[in-house]
Design an enzyme around this catalytic site. Structure first.
Site, PDB file in Angstrom:
ATOM      1  N   ASN A   9       0.867  -1.180   0.000  1.00 44.34           N
ATOM      2  CA  ASN A   9       0.000   0.000   0.000  1.00 44.34           C
ATOM      3  C   ASN A   9       0.902   1.227   0.000  1.00 44.34           C
ATOM      4  O   ASN A   9       1.490   1.555   1.025  1.00 44.34           O
ATOM      5  CB  ASN A   9      -0.888  -0.027   1.257  1.00 44.34           C
ATOM      6  CG  ASN A   9      -1.696   1.242   1.417  1.00 44.34           C
ATOM      7  OD1 ASN A   9      -1.817   2.031   0.477  1.00 44.34           O
ATOM      8  ND2 ASN A   9      -2.243   1.455   2.600  1.00 44.34           N
ATOM      9  N   TRP A  10       0.988   1.869  -1.150  1.00 41.82           N
ATOM     10  CA  TRP A  10       1.915   3.005  -1.271  1.00 41.82           C
ATOM     11  C   TRP A  10       1.358   4.279  -0.634  1.00 41.82           C
ATOM     12  O   TRP A  10       2.075   5.273  -0.531  1.00 41.82           O
ATOM     13  CB  TRP A  10       2.221   3.278  -2.753  1.00 41.82           C
ATOM     14  CG  TRP A  10       3.031   2.212  -3.422  1.00 41.82           C
ATOM     15  CD1 TRP A  10       3.321   0.953  -2.956  1.00 41.82           C
ATOM     16  CD2 TRP A  10       3.657   2.308  -4.713  1.00 41.82           C
ATOM     17  NE1 TRP A  10       4.088   0.265  -3.868  1.00 41.82           N
ATOM     18  CE2 TRP A  10       4.303   1.070  -4.961  1.00 41.82           C
ATOM     19  CE3 TRP A  10       3.729   3.303  -5.680  1.00 41.82           C
ATOM     20  CZ2 TRP A  10       5.018   0.825  -6.136  1.00 41.82           C
ATOM     21  CZ3 TRP A  10       4.429   3.067  -6.850  1.00 41.82           C
ATOM     22  CH2 TRP A  10       5.075   1.835  -7.067  1.00 41.82           C
ATOM     23  N   LYS A  11       0.080   4.231  -0.275  1.00 42.86           N
ATOM     24  CA  LYS A  11      -0.576   5.421   0.303  1.00 42.86           C
ATOM     25  C   LYS A  11      -0.380   6.631  -0.621  1.00 42.86           C
ATOM     26  O   LYS A  11      -0.339   6.459  -1.832  1.00 42.86           O
ATOM     27  CB  LYS A  11      -0.052   5.695   1.715  1.00 42.86           C
ATOM     28  CG  LYS A  11      -0.062   4.436   2.583  1.00 42.86           C
ATOM     29  CD  LYS A  11       0.128   4.723   4.042  1.00 42.86           C
ATOM     30  CE  LYS A  11       0.268   3.412   4.792  1.00 42.86           C
ATOM     31  NZ  LYS A  11       0.141   3.565   6.222  1.00 42.86           N
ATOM     32  N   HIS A  94      -9.411   0.706   4.642  1.00 44.31           N
ATOM     33  CA  HIS A  94      -8.155   0.929   5.360  1.00 44.31           C
ATOM     34  C   HIS A  94      -8.417   1.868   6.541  1.00 44.31           C
ATOM     35  O   HIS A  94      -9.233   2.783   6.451  1.00 44.31           O
ATOM     36  CB  HIS A  94      -7.115   1.540   4.417  1.00 44.31           C
ATOM     37  CG  HIS A  94      -5.750   1.568   5.014  1.00 44.31           C
ATOM     38  ND1 HIS A  94      -5.352   2.540   5.914  1.00 44.31           N
ATOM     39  CD2 HIS A  94      -4.692   0.742   4.871  1.00 44.31           C
ATOM     40  CE1 HIS A  94      -4.104   2.307   6.289  1.00 44.31           C
ATOM     41  NE2 HIS A  94      -3.674   1.218   5.673  1.00 44.31           N
ATOM     42  N   GLU A  96      -6.877   4.311   7.699  1.00 47.60           N
ATOM     43  CA  GLU A  96      -6.698   5.751   7.427  1.00 47.60           C
ATOM     44  C   GLU A  96      -7.933   6.323   6.747  1.00 47.60           C
ATOM     45  O   GLU A  96      -8.303   7.470   6.960  1.00 47.60           O
ATOM     46  CB  GLU A  96      -5.426   5.967   6.592  1.00 47.60           C
ATOM     47  CG  GLU A  96      -4.182   5.780   7.450  1.00 47.60           C
ATOM     48  CD  GLU A  96      -2.958   5.312   6.695  1.00 47.60           C
ATOM     49  OE1 GLU A  96      -2.916   5.410   5.465  1.00 47.60           O
ATOM     50  OE2 GLU A  96      -2.030   4.819   7.372  1.00 47.60           O
ATOM     51  N   GLU A 166      -5.303  -5.368  10.430  1.00 44.64           N
ATOM     52  CA  GLU A 166      -4.330  -4.309  10.663  1.00 44.64           C
ATOM     53  C   GLU A 166      -4.674  -3.575  11.961  1.00 44.64           C
ATOM     54  O   GLU A 166      -5.526  -2.673  11.965  1.00 44.64           O
ATOM     55  CB  GLU A 166      -4.370  -3.309   9.505  1.00 44.64           C
ATOM     56  CG  GLU A 166      -4.010  -3.911   8.163  1.00 44.64           C
ATOM     57  CD  GLU A 166      -3.393  -2.867   7.243  1.00 44.64           C
ATOM     58  OE1 GLU A 166      -2.259  -3.082   6.810  1.00 44.64           O
ATOM     59  OE2 GLU A 166      -4.026  -1.831   6.993  1.00 44.64           O
ATOM     60  N   GLY A 172       2.294   2.043  10.715  1.00 45.66           N
ATOM     61  CA  GLY A 172       3.203   3.180  10.582  1.00 45.66           C
ATOM     62  C   GLY A 172       3.894   3.591  11.871  1.00 45.66           C
ATOM     63  O   GLY A 172       4.498   4.661  11.935  1.00 45.66           O
ATOM     64  N   SER A 212       3.470  -2.336  10.387  1.00 42.10           N
ATOM     65  CA  SER A 212       4.916  -2.313  10.627  1.00 42.10           C
ATOM     66  C   SER A 212       5.608  -3.630  10.272  1.00 42.10           C
ATOM     67  O   SER A 212       6.544  -4.052  10.964  1.00 42.10           O
ATOM     68  CB  SER A 212       5.199  -1.902  12.077  1.00 42.10           C
ATOM     69  OG  SER A 212       4.701  -0.601  12.332  1.00 42.10           O
ATOM     70  N   GLY A 233       2.843  -1.217   4.291  1.00 50.21           N
ATOM     71  CA  GLY A 233       2.817   0.208   3.977  1.00 50.21           C
ATOM     72  C   GLY A 233       4.221   0.722   3.709  1.00 50.21           C
ATOM     73  O   GLY A 233       4.763   0.564   2.623  1.00 50.21           O
ATOM     74  N   GLY A 234       4.836   1.300   4.725  1.00 49.62           N
ATOM     75  CA  GLY A 234       6.147   1.941   4.583  1.00 49.62           C
ATOM     76  C   GLY A 234       7.189   1.099   3.859  1.00 49.62           C
ATOM     77  O   GLY A 234       7.885   1.590   2.963  1.00 49.62           O
TER      78      GLY A 234
HETATM   79  C1  PEP Z   1      -0.701  -0.007   5.952  1.00 49.42           C
HETATM   80  O1  PEP Z   1      -0.783   1.172   5.690  1.00 49.42           O
HETATM   81  O2  PEP Z   1      -1.564  -0.792   5.531  1.00 49.42           O
HETATM   82  C2  PEP Z   1       0.404  -0.480   6.773  1.00 49.42           C
HETATM   83  C3  PEP Z   1       0.377  -1.699   7.229  1.00 49.42           C
HETATM   84  O3  PEP Z   1       1.427   0.427   6.997  1.00 49.42           O
HETATM   85  P1  PEP Z   1       2.872   0.103   7.661  1.00 49.42           P
HETATM   86  O4  PEP Z   1       3.364  -1.171   7.044  1.00 49.42           O
HETATM   87  O5  PEP Z   1       3.690   1.279   7.312  1.00 49.42           O
HETATM   88  O6  PEP Z   1       2.636  -0.054   9.123  1.00 49.42           O
END
Ligand code: PEP
Length: 255
Positions: A9-11, A94, A96, A166, A172, A212, A233-234
């Protein structure tokens, strides 16, 4: 046996030019890894370029959201039909989107039914907040999100859905859940899926952990019986990290 699944997920990151650059490197890095379904989800504006770049590769393409209506006066929104021309997957619900954009279980469900109609594979996110986690409400929260989000879905389509657990407190933050805790929650989700769709369908549904995940901690998650991959994500923005995570998922299931 469920095929492992890793989605990035590049956001709201990467311009079109940066998308081309990252995808070229990912194509090279992921080319030799087999037996793992891998998907990248860049922002809407990069989907057309990504679609062209990924044609003929083993990397799937997904969007990060969509509207539930097919078309009409919904300024700024994107429909399932528009996405279907470019990609095969869409992230729905998601945290967010739930936190910043008013997404609810009801809108997630409407979107899921629209994805079913369009033939897009949804990656449906569920997860508890820190306050809910600390209050011991995790099982209750994820069960209710799963039931409400997947309401009215056919068993045939359900087997293709990907669910992502999640925990909001792990997204994040660099503070991933323990693999044991995640496994426990995944087992709860699979039980709910069994009640909704029957054991055979529930056993076919991939449940990802997200929060994470890194190339370093991924193997621990992937060794758990009900963890079928990761929503990343990151770390999905860094070639070595994302390739490392896909590679760990391949190793975990003895490919
Ligand atoms: C996400 O945004 O779905 C996520 C899991 O982010 P991160 O891996 O950065 O925690």
């Amino acid at each position: 046996m469920r095929t492992m699944f890793v989605a990035g997920n590049w956001k709201m990151n990467k311009t079109i030019a940066e998308t081309r650059e990252l995808l070229s490197a990912l194509k090279a890095g992921l080319n030799d890894l087999q037996g793992v379904e891998r998907v990248v989800c860049p922002p809407f504006v990069s989907l057309a370029a990504a679609h062209e770049l990924l044609a003929g590769t083993n990397i799937g393409l997904g969007a990060q959201n969509m509207h539930w209506e097919e078309k009409g006066a919904f300024t700024g929104e994107v429909s399932s039909g528009m996405l279907k021309e470019l990609c095969g997957y869409v992230i729905l619900g998601h945290s967010e989107r739930r936190t910043y954009f008013g997404e609810t279980d009801e809108t997630v469900n409407k979107k899921l039914l629209a994805a079913q109609k369009a033939g897009l594979i949804p990656i449906v996110c569920v997860g508890e907040t820190l306050a809910q986690y600390e209050a011991g409400q995790t099982a209750e929260v994820v069960s209710s999100q799963t039931r409400a989000g997947l309401q009215g879905v056919s068993a045939e389509f359900a087997s293709q859905i990907v669910v992502a657990y999640e925990p909001v407190w792990a997204i994040g933050t660099g503070k991933a859940s323990s693999a044991e805790n995640a496994q426990g929650v995944h087992a709860v989700i699979r039980q709910v899926l069994t009640e909704l769709f029957g054991a055979e369908t529930a056993q076919a549904i991939r449940i990802l952990y997200g929060g994470s995940v890194t190339a370093t901690n991924a193997a621990e998650f992937f060794s758990q019986p009900d963890i079928d991959g990761a929503l990343v994500g990151g770390a999905s923005l860094k070639v070595d990290d994302f390739v490392g995570i896909v590679s760990q998922s391949q190793i975990a299931k003895g490919e």
